[in-house]
Write a protein that holds these residues in place. Structure first.
Motif, PDB file in Angstrom:
ATOM      1  N   GLY A  92      -2.917  -9.789 -12.348  1.00 23.88           N
ATOM      2  CA  GLY A  92      -2.693  -8.347 -12.239  1.00 23.88           C
ATOM      3  C   GLY A  92      -3.743  -7.704 -11.347  1.00 23.88           C
ATOM      4  N   GLY A  93      -4.995  -8.081 -11.561  1.00 23.64           N
ATOM      5  CA  GLY A  93      -6.074  -7.545 -10.717  1.00 23.64           C
ATOM      6  C   GLY A  93      -5.862  -7.923  -9.262  1.00 23.64           C
ATOM      7  N   GLY A  94      -5.380  -9.154  -9.041  1.00 27.24           N
ATOM      8  CA  GLY A  94      -5.120  -9.600  -7.679  1.00 27.24           C
ATOM      9  C   GLY A  94      -4.032  -8.766  -7.021  1.00 27.24           C
ATOM     10  N   LEU A  95      -2.984  -8.468  -7.777  1.00 30.08           N
ATOM     11  CA  LEU A  95      -1.892  -7.646  -7.241  1.00 30.08           C
ATOM     12  C   LEU A  95      -2.400  -6.247  -6.906  1.00 30.08           C
ATOM     13  CD1 LEU A  95       1.069  -7.411  -6.556  1.00 30.08           C
ATOM     14  CD2 LEU A  95       1.566  -6.835  -8.918  1.00 30.08           C
ATOM     15  N   LEU A  96      -3.212  -5.716  -7.812  1.00 26.03           N
ATOM     16  CA  LEU A  96      -3.790  -4.393  -7.570  1.00 26.03           C
ATOM     17  C   LEU A  96      -4.630  -4.406  -6.286  1.00 26.03           C
ATOM     18  CD1 LEU A  96      -4.057  -1.592  -8.937  1.00 26.03           C
ATOM     19  CD2 LEU A  96      -6.241  -2.377  -9.835  1.00 26.03           C
ATOM     20  N   LEU A  97      -5.465  -5.442  -6.151  1.00 26.98           N
ATOM     21  CA  LEU A  97      -6.299  -5.575  -4.944  1.00 26.98           C
ATOM     22  C   LEU A  97      -5.425  -5.647  -3.700  1.00 26.98           C
ATOM     23  CD1 LEU A  97      -9.081  -8.190  -5.725  1.00 26.98           C
ATOM     24  CD2 LEU A  97      -9.401  -5.838  -4.993  1.00 26.98           C
ATOM     25  N   ALA A  98      -4.341  -6.437  -3.791  1.00 23.78           N
ATOM     26  CA  ALA A  98      -3.458  -6.608  -2.638  1.00 23.78           C
ATOM     27  C   ALA A  98      -2.841  -5.274  -2.240  1.00 23.78           C
ATOM     28  CB  ALA A  98      -2.370  -7.625  -2.963  1.00 23.78           C
ATOM     29  N   VAL A  99      -2.425  -4.503  -3.258  1.00 25.62           N
ATOM     30  CA  VAL A  99      -1.821  -3.196  -2.974  1.00 25.62           C
ATOM     31  C   VAL A  99      -2.862  -2.272  -2.340  1.00 25.62           C
ATOM     32  CG1 VAL A  99      -0.840  -1.149  -4.028  1.00 25.62           C
ATOM     33  CG2 VAL A  99      -0.050  -3.391  -4.733  1.00 25.62           C
ATOM     34  N   LEU A 100      -4.087  -2.305  -2.882  1.00 33.00           N
ATOM     35  CA  LEU A 100      -5.138  -1.434  -2.351  1.00 33.00           C
ATOM     36  C   LEU A 100      -5.545  -1.841  -0.937  1.00 33.00           C
ATOM     37  CD1 LEU A 100      -7.431  -0.882  -5.449  1.00 33.00           C
ATOM     38  CD2 LEU A 100      -5.672   0.604  -4.504  1.00 33.00           C
ATOM     39  N   LYS A 101      -5.359  -3.137  -0.605  1.00 34.63           N
ATOM     40  CA  LYS A 101      -5.683  -3.582   0.755  1.00 34.63           C
ATOM     41  C   LYS A 101      -4.722  -2.971   1.767  1.00 34.63           C
ATOM     42  CE  LYS A 101      -7.844  -7.987  -0.254  1.00 34.63           C
ATOM     43  NZ  LYS A 101      -7.633  -9.443  -0.273  1.00 34.63           N
ATOM     44  N   GLY A 102      -3.587  -2.480   1.281  1.00 34.57           N
ATOM     45  CA  GLY A 102      -2.647  -1.818   2.186  1.00 34.57           C
ATOM     46  C   GLY A 102      -2.810  -0.310   2.141  1.00 34.57           C
ATOM     47  N   SER A 103      -3.890   0.155   1.522  1.00 34.09           N
ATOM     48  CA  SER A 103      -4.074   1.596   1.355  1.00 34.09           C
ATOM     49  C   SER A 103      -4.429   2.272   2.668  1.00 34.09           C
ATOM     50  CB  SER A 103      -5.168   1.840   0.316  1.00 34.09           C
ATOM     51  OG  SER A 103      -6.012   2.867   0.726  1.00 34.09           O
ATOM     52  N   LYS A 104      -4.237   3.594   2.707  1.00 33.04           N
ATOM     53  CA  LYS A 104      -4.554   4.331   3.927  1.00 33.04           C
ATOM     54  C   LYS A 104      -6.044   4.591   4.026  1.00 33.04           C
ATOM     55  CE  LYS A 104      -0.371   6.839   4.084  1.00 33.04           C
ATOM     56  NZ  LYS A 104       0.165   8.071   3.579  1.00 33.04           N
ATOM     57  N   ASN A 105      -6.702   4.589   2.864  1.00 31.60           N
ATOM     58  CA  ASN A 105      -8.133   4.865   2.829  1.00 31.60           C
ATOM     59  C   ASN A 105      -8.909   3.659   3.353  1.00 31.60           C
ATOM     60  OD1 ASN A 105     -10.787   5.271   2.102  1.00 31.60           O
ATOM     61  ND2 ASN A 105     -10.236   6.369   0.243  1.00 31.60           N
TER      62      ASN A 105
ATOM     63  N   VAL B  94     -10.374 -15.109 -10.293  1.00 31.62           N
ATOM     64  CA  VAL B  94      -8.938 -15.319 -10.069  1.00 31.62           C
ATOM     65  C   VAL B  94      -8.316 -14.130  -9.328  1.00 31.62           C
ATOM     66  CG1 VAL B  94      -6.721 -15.522 -11.249  1.00 31.62           C
ATOM     67  CG2 VAL B  94      -8.623 -16.933 -11.949  1.00 31.62           C
ATOM     68  N   ALA B  95      -8.786 -12.920  -9.634  1.00 32.55           N
ATOM     69  CA  ALA B  95      -8.268 -11.746  -8.936  1.00 32.55           C
ATOM     70  C   ALA B  95      -8.535 -11.866  -7.440  1.00 32.55           C
ATOM     71  CB  ALA B  95      -8.903 -10.478  -9.491  1.00 32.55           C
TER      72      ALA B  95
ATOM     73  N   SER C  16      -5.358 -12.323  -4.853  1.00 32.26           N
ATOM     74  CA  SER C  16      -5.017 -11.187  -4.003  1.00 32.26           C
ATOM     75  C   SER C  16      -4.532 -11.661  -2.631  1.00 32.26           C
ATOM     76  CB  SER C  16      -6.205 -10.245  -3.855  1.00 32.26           C
ATOM     77  OG  SER C  16      -7.163 -10.784  -3.005  1.00 32.26           O
ATOM     78  N   GLU C  17      -5.103 -12.772  -2.143  1.00 30.61           N
ATOM     79  CA  GLU C  17      -4.657 -13.316  -0.859  1.00 30.61           C
ATOM     80  C   GLU C  17      -3.193 -13.734  -0.916  1.00 30.61           C
ATOM     81  OE1 GLU C  17      -7.559 -14.718   1.770  1.00 30.61           O
ATOM     82  OE2 GLU C  17      -7.573 -12.640   1.125  1.00 30.61           O
ATOM     83  N   VAL C  18      -2.849 -14.380  -2.036  1.00 32.13           N
ATOM     84  CA  VAL C  18      -1.472 -14.834  -2.205  1.00 32.13           C
ATOM     85  C   VAL C  18      -0.531 -13.627  -2.270  1.00 32.13           C
ATOM     86  CG1 VAL C  18       0.106 -16.012  -3.769  1.00 32.13           C
ATOM     87  CG2 VAL C  18      -2.173 -16.928  -3.393  1.00 32.13           C
ATOM     88  N   TRP C  19      -0.927 -12.612  -3.045  1.00 31.49           N
ATOM     89  CA  TRP C  19      -0.087 -11.423  -3.175  1.00 31.49           C
ATOM     90  C   TRP C  19       0.095 -10.732  -1.827  1.00 31.49           C
ATOM     91  CZ3 TRP C  19       2.798 -11.188  -7.180  1.00 31.49           C
ATOM     92  CH2 TRP C  19       2.353 -11.524  -8.457  1.00 31.49           C
ATOM     93  N   VAL C  20      -0.980 -10.655  -1.033  1.00 31.07           N
ATOM     94  CA  VAL C  20      -0.877  -9.979   0.270  1.00 31.07           C
ATOM     95  C   VAL C  20       0.176 -10.649   1.137  1.00 31.07           C
ATOM     96  CG1 VAL C  20      -2.050  -9.636   2.471  1.00 31.07           C
ATOM     97  CG2 VAL C  20      -3.176  -8.963   0.369  1.00 31.07           C
ATOM     98  N   SER C  21       0.115 -12.010   1.206  1.00 34.33           N
ATOM     99  CA  SER C  21       1.080 -12.659   2.092  1.00 34.33           C
ATOM    100  C   SER C  21       2.487 -12.553   1.510  1.00 34.33           C
ATOM    101  CB  SER C  21       0.694 -14.111   2.361  1.00 34.33           C
ATOM    102  OG  SER C  21       0.504 -14.774   1.161  1.00 34.33           O
ATOM    103  N   ALA C  22       2.600 -12.492   0.175  1.00 34.78           N
ATOM    104  CA  ALA C  22       3.926 -12.335  -0.425  1.00 34.78           C
ATOM    105  C   ALA C  22       4.486 -10.952  -0.132  1.00 34.78           C
ATOM    106  CB  ALA C  22       3.851 -12.577  -1.929  1.00 34.78           C
ATOM    107  N   ILE C  23       3.621  -9.947  -0.209  1.00 40.51           N
ATOM    108  CA  ILE C  23       4.059  -8.582   0.078  1.00 40.51           C
ATOM    109  C   ILE C  23       4.551  -8.487   1.514  1.00 40.51           C
ATOM    110  CG2 ILE C  23       3.220  -6.235   0.470  1.00 40.51           C
ATOM    111  CD1 ILE C  23       1.488  -6.590  -2.027  1.00 40.51           C
ATOM    112  N   ASN C  24       3.802  -9.152   2.410  1.00 41.97           N
ATOM    113  CA  ASN C  24       4.200  -9.108   3.812  1.00 41.97           C
ATOM    114  C   ASN C  24       5.519  -9.819   4.070  1.00 41.97           C
ATOM    115  OD1 ASN C  24       2.082  -7.606   4.715  1.00 41.97           O
ATOM    116  ND2 ASN C  24       0.790  -9.357   5.207  1.00 41.97           N
ATOM    117  N   ALA C  25       5.897 -10.710   3.135  1.00 41.42           N
ATOM    118  CA  ALA C  25       7.100 -11.505   3.382  1.00 41.42           C
ATOM    119  C   ALA C  25       8.380 -10.783   2.959  1.00 41.42           C
ATOM    120  CB  ALA C  25       6.995 -12.847   2.655  1.00 41.42           C
ATOM    121  N   VAL C  26       8.242  -9.682   2.216  1.00 41.43           N
ATOM    122  CA  VAL C  26       9.448  -8.958   1.783  1.00 41.43           C
ATOM    123  C   VAL C  26       9.915  -8.059   2.922  1.00 41.43           C
ATOM    124  CG1 VAL C  26      10.410  -7.307   0.152  1.00 41.43           C
ATOM    125  CG2 VAL C  26       8.730  -8.976  -0.619  1.00 41.43           C
TER     126      VAL C  26
END
Lengths: 259, 233
Positions: free
Chosen positions: B37-50, B113-114, B118-128
């Motif tokens: 969950g923390g990893g997913l949150l990190l991945a989402v925040l890595k796409g933030s505008k800030n 683990v987060a 988060s790296e895995v989540w980022v590439s998964a997000i990019n794949a959708v």
């Protein structure tokens, strides 16, 4: 902010380095030695394992698969204990074989366990890389009358290397990080020295210095790797690396589309 | 024969080892929601505008990916204790709060683990594909429905193999917690071998138990992956 000011001198205590800096350096040397030797031995060991794994002999390939499954499926710390403490238990047998001098030292036990462990991972990397070379390439080379050696040297390996560079580098980073485990079996590597200093001074900042040193090592390797990979793949049209900026693009667009 | 009695006999150590194995699995399973969950949150925040937020998340990942897991555990474990000591001192609490070793272990593992996941989540997000989201929205699905019914299944499909790898790492990393004060499988084996002076036996048994756990989890993983891929078969 006040909390930060209160914490900063706690986090970074520079006078500590004057007194104990040399310990970190000597620990670093041990770490580099353990990593270097075990990675090199692991590489040498990995090739026969990889060949055995790909061999058409069922027994041979099953044994190799068992080896790989065992070393990848169990914690390295457990393997290390098994070697280090296990050797102590069969000391008479080892002495009679003349191996006790080797297994007596935590240093050699670590190298032994690490080399066996990383060989399992490296053999899988090799297998994947060799399998990624299309069969047609080898057939074409044979049809052109290239010798076995020429095929390996000029056709298979250059293409396999490109695939293998990153996983090999990642494995090196993994071993560097794993080498901290040697501290648990009394070896005074970077982590061991850090624990020693902490036990003496109870100064938390020594852990941060240690972290920075590890971080510099692993990040440097990661960046050099990226450069090597770009260089090796300069003939390819598509560079698989996704630019940082497109990261999170989907989410940004998702947000825009839904707002 | 003697070694069989040491494990299965009335005074055998088998129970302790089994309990240790349960603790190992519990440690790993408890870490999953926080870590992933923390990893997913990190991945989402890595796409933030800030930009600051983005840089913060990137450096978090770089830091914990770059240092030994053992060191991360120590940092979090001792850091957590120091933080709580400091807090209770500033707040003037009359009693001394001790961090439970299991909880500290879960926190430390989650932190690591987060970062990894988060790296895995980022590439998964990019794949959708974005078209999927647009199509779902134009069909009248709400934002929440779009995420739950359209984005998440595709995200999971791509992320599962990577998350599986991290699960394997996590399972093995729990053994590091044995250096703190948690009676996990490895520590149980250490206790047993110190008592009986049979390290070879007990560490072998512990290693085999780890092997069984990781083979079993490998089977579950491939089942999950098949399930996530059934629409693509």
């Amino acid at each position: 902010m006040a909390a930060l000011q209160a914490w900063f001198p706690l986090l970074f205590n520079f006078s500590l380095l004057d007194e104990y800096g040399w310990r970190l350096v000597s620990g670093l040397i041990i770490t580099v030695k353990v990593v270097g030797i075990s990675c090199a031995l692991g590489f040498l060991l990995a090739y026969p394992i990889c060949l055995a794994r790909m061999s058409s002999n069922r027994i041979l390939s099953n044994v190799a698969m068992g080896y790989v499954t065992f070393f990848r499926g169990t914690p390295l710390l457990c393997q290390l204990y098994l070697v280090y403490y296990g050797a102590g238990q069969i000391r008479p047998e080892l002495t009679s074989m003349g191996l006790w001098l080797f297994f007596r030292e935590a240093y050699f036990c670590c190298i032994f366990a690490f080399a066996l462990n990383t060989a399992a991972y490296q053999s899988e990397i090799m297998r994947g890389a060799l399998a990624s070379v299309p069969k047609g390439q080898i057939e074409a080379a044979k049809a052109l009358g290239l010798s076995q050696y020429a095929i390996a040297r000029h056709v298979v390996w250059p293409q396999a290397m490109l695939v293998a560079v990153r996983p090999f580098g990642n494995e090196l980073i993994t071993v560097i990080k794993a080498s901290a485990l040697t501290a648990i079996v009394t070896l005074l590597d970077l982590m061991g020295q850090t624990r020693f200093v902490f036990a003496r001074t109870f100064d938390f900042s020594i852990y941060l210095y240690c972290a920075i040193i590890y971080l510099v090592m692993t990040e440097t390797i990661r960046r050099v790797l990226g450069a090597i990979e770009r260089r090796l793949s300069r003939h390819m049209v598509v560079n698989a690396e996704v630019p940082m900026k497109t990261r999170g693009l989907v989410l940004a667009r998702f947000r825009r589309a839904t707002s | 024969m003697e070694s069989v009695a040491l494990i299965f006999g009335p005074d055998g150590w088998g129970n302790l080892l089994l309990e240790g194995a349960v603790v190992t699995v519990l440690l790993a399973v408890t870490t999953i929601p926080f870590g992933f969950g923390g990893g997913l949150l990190l991945a989402v925040l890595k796409g933030s505008k800030n930009r600051l937020l983005r840089a913060g998340c990137e450096s978090y990942t770089t830091f914990f990916r770059g240092i030994p897991d053992l060191l991360s555990l120590f940092l979090v474990y001792f850091g957590l204790q120091a933080l709580i000591d400091w807090l209770s001192r500033t707040l003037g609490l009359p009693f001394h709060l001790e961090v439970n070793a299991f909880v500290a272990g879960v926190v430390a593992l989650s932190v690591v683990v987060a970062a990894y996941s988060s790296e895995v989540w980022v590439s998964a997000i990019n794949a959708v594909p974005v078209g999927q989201i647009e199509a779902a929205l134009s069909l009248g699905l709400t934002r929440r429905q779009t995420f739950r019914l359209v984005v998440m299944p595709q995200l999971l499909r791509v992320a599962l193999p990577g998350l599986g790898n991290i699960w394997t790492i996590l399972l093995k990393d729990t053994s590091l917690i044995s250096t703190l004060a948690v009676m996990d499988l490895l520590r149980a084996a250490s206790e047993a071998s110190r008592f009986t002076r049979q390290p070879l036996l007990f560490y072998s048994v512990a290693t085999l138990m780890y092997l069984v756990i990781s083979i079993a989890s490998g089977l579950i993983q491939s089942h999950l992956e098949r399930r996530a891929n059934r629409a693509y078969a």
